[in-house]
Scaffold this motif. Structure first.
Motif, PDB file in Angstrom:
ATOM      1  N   TYR A  74       0.651  -1.135   0.111  1.00  0.00           N
ATOM      2  CA  TYR A  74      -0.046   0.075   0.115  1.00  0.00           C
ATOM      3  C   TYR A  74       0.731   1.187  -0.053  1.00  0.00           C
ATOM      4  CZ  TYR A  74      -3.610  -3.328   1.292  1.00  0.00           C
ATOM      5  OH  TYR A  74      -4.513  -4.504   1.544  1.00  0.00           O
ATOM      6  N   HIS A 100      -0.754   4.546   1.163  1.00  0.00           N
ATOM      7  CA  HIS A 100      -2.231   4.624   0.433  1.00  0.00           C
ATOM      8  C   HIS A 100      -3.195   3.620   0.939  1.00  0.00           C
ATOM      9  CE1 HIS A 100      -1.020   7.688  -2.590  1.00  0.00           C
ATOM     10  NE2 HIS A 100       0.223   7.314  -2.118  1.00  0.00           N
ATOM     11  N   GLU A 130      -6.881   2.928   2.504  1.00  0.00           N
ATOM     12  CA  GLU A 130      -8.170   3.595   2.817  1.00  0.00           C
ATOM     13  C   GLU A 130      -8.741   2.866   3.914  1.00  0.00           C
ATOM     14  OE1 GLU A 130     -11.093   5.204  -0.472  1.00  0.00           O
ATOM     15  OE2 GLU A 130     -11.571   2.939  -0.172  1.00  0.00           O
ATOM     16  N   ARG A 154     -14.927   8.116   5.155  1.00  0.00           N
ATOM     17  CA  ARG A 154     -13.745   7.163   4.343  1.00  0.00           C
ATOM     18  C   ARG A 154     -12.751   8.060   4.125  1.00  0.00           C
ATOM     19  NH1 ARG A 154     -13.648   2.428   1.632  1.00  0.00           N
ATOM     20  NH2 ARG A 154     -16.056   2.026   2.394  1.00  0.00           N
ATOM     21  N   THR A 195      -8.106   8.204   3.311  1.00  0.00           N
ATOM     22  CA  THR A 195      -6.866   7.470   3.061  1.00  0.00           C
ATOM     23  C   THR A 195      -5.548   8.067   3.935  1.00  0.00           C
ATOM     24  OG1 THR A 195      -5.094   7.124   1.727  1.00  0.00           O
ATOM     25  CG2 THR A 195      -6.360   8.908   1.061  1.00  0.00           C
ATOM     26  N   GLY A 230     -10.726  -1.396   7.293  1.00  0.00           N
ATOM     27  CA  GLY A 230      -9.866  -1.095   6.367  1.00  0.00           C
ATOM     28  C   GLY A 230      -8.939  -2.428   5.874  1.00  0.00           C
TER      29      GLY A 230
END
Length: 241
Positions: free
Chosen positions: A132, A139, A141, A153, A155, A218
């Protein structure tokens, strides 16, 4: 335990909800802000969470905690993340009405952040999250739901202060120790305060109530699921307090 404030849009959203506008003092861009958390308040990812005593405006926070694996001091921001062994969800449940009093007293977070901090459900090692990572950022989320309805929501890539910069600042002139937990600060939109749509915070109908179920989730990190319970009785200090 320390909790940073690495997403400045979260702060702007809180300011707007409190009628303060969205402009930030330059200090917020000079160093990352943080407060000291209460290790005795840590609860598990599926534990019930009582509302803080005397609180009417109870809130959650969608955050990620970084756990220190290798200690150090005066760390460099470019290499400080190498001291992180892994990551987990971090939810510092907040009594917003108590927070208003803490802010008025002006010496930091007190009873506003003292009732519960959720960690879990697992320590996900840093190497597991490498897929990620891009351009030096995770990154990843994450999201939050209340009673099955998604509230937020966001990141980790949106952090204004990276974990490396935060750890470098926290370690200035002091030691970070193995096992220390460092919160990222709240993902923008990741608390109920940012969704207040009434002139008076107390008039907002969305504050957590007994029976509400809050979940953070997540990829790789898993999910938490916790039921809010009534506050324990509060013993007054003096009449009216």
């Amino acid at each position: 335990m320390r909790d940073g404030l690495c997403f400045l849009d979260h702060l702007r959203g809180c300011y707007r909800a409190m009628g303060r506008g969205g402009e930030l003092h330059p200090a917020w861009s000079q160093t990352p802000a943080f407060y000291f958390g209460n290790p005795a308040a840590v609860v598990g990812p599926y534990d019930d969470v009582p509302i803080a005593p005397g609180c009417e405006l109870f809130d959650f926070e969608l955050e990620i905690g970084a756990v220190i694996g290798r200690g150090g001091r005066d760390l460099h921001p470019d290499t400080a993340e190498e001291h992180i062994v892994g990551y987990t969800f971090y939810n510092d449940w907040t009594a917003r009405d108590h927070q208003l009093r803490d802010m008025a007293q002006g010496i930091g977070m007190g009873k506003a952040k003292d009732s519960a901090i959720t960690l879990g459900p697992a320590l996900v090692t840093a190497d597991e999250l490498e897929p990620y990572r891009s351009d030096g950022r995770l990154h990843l989320e994450v999201s939050a739901t209340v009673n099955g309805r998604e509230v937020s929501r966001g990141t980790l890539a949106a952090m204004d202060w990276t974990f490396g910069e935060l750890l470098a600042y926290l370690s200035r002139g002091t030691d970070l120790l193995p096992g220390d937990v460092i919160g990222s600060g709240t993902v923008p939109g990741g608390c109920l305060l940012e969704h207040v749509d009434t002139p008076d915070m107390a008039g907002f109908s969305g504050w957590l109530r007994p029976g509400d179920v809050v979940s953070l989730q997540g990829p790789a990190l898993g999910h938490t699921r916790q039921t809010v319970r009534p506050a324990p009785p509060m013993i007054p200090l003096r009449t009216g307090c």
